[in-house]
Design an enzyme around this catalytic site. Sequence first.
Site, mmCIF file in Angstrom:
data_model
loop_
_atom_site.group_PDB
_atom_site.id
_atom_site.type_symbol
_atom_site.label_atom_id
_atom_site.label_comp_id
_atom_site.label_asym_id
_atom_site.label_seq_id
_atom_site.Cartn_x
_atom_site.Cartn_y
_atom_site.Cartn_z
ATOM 1 N N HIS A 19 56.702 63.670 100.581
ATOM 2 C CA HIS A 19 57.813 63.003 99.896
ATOM 3 C C HIS A 19 57.279 62.104 98.792
ATOM 4 O O HIS A 19 56.276 61.427 98.963
ATOM 5 C CB HIS A 19 58.624 62.168 100.888
ATOM 6 N N ASP A 71 71.876 57.129 105.273
ATOM 7 C CA ASP A 71 71.075 57.101 104.049
ATOM 8 C C ASP A 71 71.735 57.937 102.958
ATOM 9 O O ASP A 71 71.713 57.560 101.789
ATOM 10 C CB ASP A 71 69.652 57.617 104.313
ATOM 11 N N ARG A 127 73.633 53.423 96.052
ATOM 12 C CA ARG A 127 72.601 52.643 95.355
ATOM 13 C C ARG A 127 72.324 53.211 93.964
ATOM 14 O O ARG A 127 72.034 52.476 93.021
ATOM 15 C CB ARG A 127 71.300 52.636 96.182
ATOM 16 N N SER A 136 64.982 54.228 103.366
ATOM 17 C CA SER A 136 65.654 55.464 102.942
ATOM 18 C C SER A 136 64.726 56.662 103.167
ATOM 19 O O SER A 136 65.110 57.660 103.788
ATOM 20 C CB SER A 136 66.024 55.338 101.456
ATOM 21 N N LYS A 192 64.809 59.485 106.724
ATOM 22 C CA LYS A 192 64.961 60.938 106.561
ATOM 23 C C LYS A 192 63.747 61.675 107.101
ATOM 24 O O LYS A 192 63.870 62.702 107.740
ATOM 25 C CB LYS A 192 65.093 61.282 105.071
HETATM 26 N N1 URA Z 1 63.625 58.351 97.397
HETATM 27 C C1 URA Z 1 64.417 58.216 98.486
HETATM 28 O O1 URA Z 1 64.555 59.118 99.307
HETATM 29 N N2 URA Z 1 65.043 57.057 98.640
HETATM 30 C C2 URA Z 1 64.917 56.033 97.796
HETATM 31 O O2 URA Z 1 65.502 55.008 98.019
HETATM 32 C C3 URA Z 1 64.095 56.184 96.662
HETATM 33 C C4 URA Z 1 63.459 57.362 96.479
#
Ligand code: URA
Length: 434
Positions: free
Chosen positions: A82, A161, A168, A183, A187
């Site tokens: 990620h 989220d 956001r 966040s 996930k």
């Molecule tokens: N990527 C994400 O999944 N969440 C964030 O808040 C910022 C980048």
Amino acid sequence: MRMYDIIMKKRNGFELTKEEIEFFVKGYTAGSIPDYQASALMMAVFFKKMTKKETLYLTLAMKNSGDVLDLSGIKGIKVDKHSTGGVGDKTSLTLTPLVASLGIIVAKMSGRGLGHTGGTIDKLESFKGFSTAISTEQFIKNVNEIGIAIMGQTKNLAPADKKLYALRDVTATVDNMSLIASSIMSKKLAAGADAIVLDVKCGSGAFMKTYDDALALATEMVDIGNNAGKKTIAVISDMDQPLGCCVGNALEVKEAIETLKGNGPEDFKKLCMTLGAQMLIAGEKCGDEEEAYEKLEEAISSGKALDKLASFVKAQGGDESAVYNTDLLPKASITEEILLDEEGYVKHIACDEVGISSLMLGGGRETLDSVIDLSVGIEILKKKGDKVGKGEPIAIIHANDKDKLKAASERLKKAYEITPEKVEKEALIKNIIK
Ligand code: URA
């Protein structure tokens, strides 16, 4: 408990309890807490910050707000990757088929663009017919059959989220360390992989502008992951200028494909190799980095990694012929070279401004329900340290609308700072946190 009191408590700078955070997450997910109260809390968190404890509680509450995927039906070590988000960050498009072609099991959940940054799902939709809205069963079947699948965050995976991320994005509350860490990690923990490799960006195009903030975010996420029993590694990489040369969905897909063919820009390839090596080691396919680099190079030169991308695109309904013929990807109707009035060396590129310029062309979302134009974007011709001679363009804009082109090119020009003195290039890889 009342949401009003929770907002007031955070606004006044106090630490929220586990119960208060759970109350908010449950209520917002269920719809009993409205967007305007959630926005107010996000803004209060932005200004007053969260402690490590609050961040952990928020992560776990969001992870538990929906299903936690059970990937035990997939054999082997599942490694997820990620990025915290950046401009021109098409890494997943190149990296995931690259490591999958070497036996790493990629069962990945990706997101859409956020703020001035792009998202993997939007980019993948440049392949006609491609869908990440696949069922968990299909996802597991594809991973078992071809070793790679990417799906969008399902409605029921960390739904708190999903709602907050979208909120956001349009309320200027993205770039807060705790909100980003919770966040991402909610996930990642809900998505069921055994190991997680994070790419934490720092610089003007990242949500974390300084190295110290990026280090704090990386350390926080690595701690959360390791405490949850997942092997977690974070690479801190430069995002003080766009990654590679292309910004914009289909343009980035093309660049990712060129990289899998061995023709990509140096910086982008280096990042893919660094993250790839960490994924191979975490997935126990290699003993050390040297061996990992050799294998990664071979997967590119043999064409194995490119073929893996084609199988992946096809398995998710996309037109895989575009992998071999990038002319089939969406193309904008207008291209225009961008010239500056000054000559000299590129001292600085306000990278977030480049992302915003691409967004203004239609390549990103202005509001929750914006439809994005996959074909538009920016080709960067001059990067930090490069010499800009008289009459030399710094970039090429790809657009479909003259007014948007004009506005974006004015913004892009202002993103560049030119100096008569030579400029040192920045190191791309800043640190690796394990
Ligand atoms: N990527 C994400 O999944 N969440 C964030 O808040 C910022 C980048």
